[in-house]
Design a protein around this motif. Structure first.
Motif, short mmCIF file in Angstrom:
data_model
loop_
_atom_site.label_atom_id
_atom_site.label_comp_id
_atom_site.label_asym_id
_atom_site.label_seq_id
_atom_site.Cartn_x
_atom_site.Cartn_y
_atom_site.Cartn_z
N ASP A 103 52.55 63.37 1.03
CA ASP A 103 53.77 64.06 1.27
C ASP A 103 54.58 64.27 0.16
O ASP A 103 55.19 63.50 0.07
CB ASP A 103 54.35 63.71 2.66
CG ASP A 103 55.19 64.73 3.23
OD1 ASP A 103 55.48 65.73 2.40
OD2 ASP A 103 55.78 64.67 4.43
N ASP B 277 57.55 66.21 0.17
CA ASP B 277 58.92 66.02 0.76
C ASP B 277 59.19 64.75 0.87
O ASP B 277 60.36 64.16 0.66
CB ASP B 277 58.71 66.84 2.05
CG ASP B 277 58.67 68.38 2.09
OD1 ASP B 277 59.06 68.93 1.07
OD2 ASP B 277 58.30 68.93 2.99
N PHE C 74 59.89 63.31 -2.57
CA PHE C 74 61.10 63.64 -3.10
C PHE C 74 62.23 62.76 -2.47
O PHE C 74 63.31 62.56 -3.21
CB PHE C 74 61.37 65.24 -2.65
CG PHE C 74 62.75 65.80 -3.30
CD1 PHE C 74 62.95 66.35 -4.32
CD2 PHE C 74 63.68 65.85 -2.26
CE1 PHE C 74 64.18 66.42 -4.85
CE2 PHE C 74 64.97 66.33 -2.53
CZ PHE C 74 65.19 66.68 -3.95
N ARG C 75 62.24 62.68 -1.31
CA ARG C 75 63.31 61.91 -0.63
C ARG C 75 63.38 60.54 -1.19
O ARG C 75 64.62 59.91 -1.46
CB ARG C 75 63.32 61.85 1.07
CG ARG C 75 63.54 63.31 1.58
CD ARG C 75 63.54 63.02 3.08
NE ARG C 75 64.70 62.06 3.55
CZ ARG C 75 65.08 61.76 4.47
NH1 ARG C 75 64.09 62.03 5.68
NH2 ARG C 75 66.08 60.83 5.12
#
Length: 382
Positions: free
Chosen positions: A133, A135, A138-139
């Protein structure tokens, strides 16, 4: 912070002329000062780091890169890593004011990303590992940018150049750690990522310490970071360390110790600099030995090759069809055919073709030994 400058109100005299009180306005530009000590710049940067969460950053301060088997590259830096780096080849000035401003701006930007709770970190790591994933990745990366800054600041005490270069390389290591992290092993991500961050920062420092790399093998990388540290430790214990003692302590040979000592003690020299004061004189490049074979060896090889080829013509009538084909299409050509192609041509196995080739080479040796005086087997490469 600068205080607001106050301007006294103007007073008008009887003559009608206005008289204004002198204004004391501080300049808006930054005043250039004499170069400060490295510790002053570090204190200013570390004060800015107060914006960051210290509990998260403390996870990677005392970690050793070579404890992680997956670290790339495998760099052996032990405790006190920033002090173990060798002395630079040229004086390194503190980062300019523009670099400090960029660092402060970067710190303000990364402080906007929220910290993750342990449950959120584990969930995001599972999403990255199982579903790739972006996203979630990135987190994970954005929430640990503070850790990269803290580790980079530890190495900045010796690097003494733009710390943002170290931060950039550390961010690459952080992204690598996100892809390699396994949340099921029960290790905190910040602890695991600190190994990758340090590995990439250390590799960047080694590659850019000088224009010419001084460490390319694993042993050279180990000595680059630990040789001076180990020497200083022995001196503090009252010893006079020599190459034999250092090689025993570090697990390398004496030749490797002496070679790294020469690398660290020398400086980069240009090969195009002229030797002597005369203009148009020779340069250091002119005194380097040629890497290829000399003229005498080249002429001797050409003469031997011509002699062998001329004698091979006399053996051709004594060979059968298969041997002639192997000689012309495998032994005497620049693009030899494979054993499989010869086997398919004559409907035999590759092993049989190899036997035919070995027998052919033996015939050629016997023939050339009789025809050429002082014949050597090295002239024929089997």
């Amino acid at each position: 912070m600068k205080k607001n400058n106050k301007i006294a109100p103007s007073t008008r005299h009887k003559s009608g002329k206005s008289k204004t009180a002198p204004k004391k306005i501080e300049p808006e530009i930054e005043v250039l000062e004499a170069p400060r000590e490295a510790g002053e710049d570090e204190d200013q940067n570390l004060e800015t780091l107060d914006l960051l969460d210290g509990e998260e950053l403390a996870a990677g301060e005392v970690l050793d890169v070579d404890d992680d088997k997956d670290a790339e590259p495998e760099l052996a830096l032990e405790e006190g890593g920033d002090g173990a780096l060798p002395a630079p080849s040229a004086p390194r000035l503190p980062s300019p004011a523009g670099a400090r401003d960029s660092l402060h701006l970067y710190l303000r930007e990364v402080s906007r990303f929220p910290m993750l709770k342990p449950e959120e970190e584990h969930e995001l790591a599972l999403r990255v590992r199982d579903h790739n994933d972006p996203d979630a990745a990135f987190r994970l990366v954005s929430s640990h940018l503070r850790l990269v800054v803290r580790i980079a600041m530890d190495f900045q005490r010796r690097w003494m150049q733009n710390v943002l270069d170290l931060v950039q390389e550390g961010n690459v290591g952080l992204m690598r750690a996100v892809n390699k992290f396994d949340p099921d092993k029960g290790i905190k991500f910040s602890y695991y990522a600190s190994f990758w961050i340090k590995a990439y920062i250390l590799k960047f420092i080694m590659d850019n310490w000088r224009m010419v790399k001084i460490g390319t093998t694993q042993v050279q990388r180990k000595l680059f970071y630990n040789l001076n540290r180990e020497r200083q430790k022995l001196i503090a214990q009252g010893y006079d360390p020599d190459a034999a003692m250092l090689s025993e302590r570090l697990g390398v040979t004496e030749d490797q110790i002496n070679e790294m000592d020469q690398r660290l003690a020398s400086t980069d020299l240009s090969l195009n600099v002229q030797v002597g004061e005369d203009s148009g004189g020779a340069s250091r490049m002119d005194f380097l030995p040629a890497l290829g074979p000399g003229i005498e060896d080249t002429l001797a090889s050409d003469e031997i090759a011509g002699l062998v080829r001329s004698r091979l013509k006399t053996i051709m009538p004594k060979l059968n069809e298969k041997e002639v084909y192997i000689l012309q299409n495998r032994l005497l050509t620049d693009e030899p055919v494979t054993l499989r192609e010869i086997g398919e041509r004559y409907n035999v196995t590759r092993e049989r073709v190899r036997q035919l080739e070995a027998r052919l080479l033996e015939k050629i040796r016997q023939h050339l030994t009789l025809d050429i005086k002082d014949f050597s087997d090295a002239w024929i490469q089997s």
